[in-house]
Design an enzyme around this catalytic site. Sequence first.
Site, mmCIF file in Angstrom:
data_model
loop_
_atom_site.group_PDB
_atom_site.id
_atom_site.type_symbol
_atom_site.label_atom_id
_atom_site.label_comp_id
_atom_site.label_asym_id
_atom_site.label_seq_id
_atom_site.Cartn_x
_atom_site.Cartn_y
_atom_site.Cartn_z
ATOM 1 N N LYS A 87 26.973 54.412 32.725
ATOM 2 C CA LYS A 87 28.022 53.796 31.900
ATOM 3 C C LYS A 87 28.991 54.859 31.385
ATOM 4 C CE LYS A 87 27.649 49.359 31.761
ATOM 5 N NZ LYS A 87 26.292 48.868 31.827
ATOM 6 N N LYS A 97 24.736 44.270 46.226
ATOM 7 C CA LYS A 97 24.156 43.315 45.283
ATOM 8 C C LYS A 97 25.202 42.319 44.787
ATOM 9 C CE LYS A 97 24.696 45.563 40.849
ATOM 10 N NZ LYS A 97 24.108 46.023 39.612
ATOM 11 N N LYS A 157 29.655 40.171 39.553
ATOM 12 C CA LYS A 157 30.959 39.576 39.272
ATOM 13 C C LYS A 157 32.081 40.525 39.707
ATOM 14 C CE LYS A 157 33.918 37.607 35.818
ATOM 15 N NZ LYS A 157 34.549 38.010 34.568
#
Length: 336
Positions: A116, A207, A210
């Site tokens: 992140k 995978k 969104k």
Amino acid sequence: MANRRILSGMRATNPRLHLGNYEGALRNWVEMQNDGFDMFCMVADWHGLTTMYEDSAEISRNAREVAKDYIAAGIDPEKSALFIQSHVKEHAELHLLFSMITPLGWLERTPTYKEKQQDLGTTEREPYGLLGYPVLQTADILLYKPYGVPVGRDQAPHLEIGNDIAARFNRLYGVEVFQPYKYLIPEDENRAKVPGLDADENGVLRKMSKSYDNCIYLSATPDEIAEHIKKAFTTPTKLRKTDPGVPEGCAVCQYLKLYSPDWQRQWDEDRAGERGCMQSKKELTEILVEFLRPFRERRAQFDDGSIEEILAKGAEKAREVASATMSEVRAAMGIY
Ligand code: TRP
């Protein structure tokens, strides 16, 4: 087994859950609920703020939609406590206390944190809360003293920190307030990692996410399902029905393997050039429309008002357990 309590949750960063969320975690929750476990199903809105603090109101709206998806997937609010994290303030208090006893090194080493951090670019844009993400998650879990936590494999590093914090708390304050919980990660790896409908630039399936726009949403209408599958990735060299397919690398065939009882024959025909991709897509569409039918039916049964009622009841049930744990925690630390 005396303790049959289970807690789990998902972040409210998106308004719609997809098949990957279902296979990776939700399916397990529903099965455990139906096996008589005492489920606490949380929607983690505060965790959403670590990356979406600029869109805080959106997170609140998403949280309601995620709760609806839990119910659509089979979570029964009569059996399981369904609640939003921020409605149970004990999560914030325990997070704060844990933040005082958690060594910084444990958090800086977390692989999800490093990822992140890279996405964000500069430390100027990186909120303090992001580093503490697993500490908040630990508070979410330990408040309920669960037997186990059913999550996807990506959550394992957070669960490990949680058990470490629990052990450290017990050691520091000399009381066994917390027992270690189990990580309940889906055994069927193939099912848990359902791929998206597309492939990357090397033709490799990736995978479902969104951000790749390759999802089948749990709330998708039959038309949406059909439309998405029409665009799905198949063997690139199979232009005609008679060209041989490579089902291992074809998104549609991968889904047939997961959802079609007849997949072995479908794969053989694909390989032998005895079936076209259009036929496979049509059959897959029918199968998934059926698979998601009960989801649509359950979702149609309640409106925005009833979801608020369900969440209020869920928070009340959660608070009962959480406040009892907080009393023990304060007593152990001698904070009155
Ligand atoms: N980190 C989890 C996710 O990204 C969400 C989460 C928050 C969670 N608190 C939790 C999962 C407690 C299990 C238990 O989906």
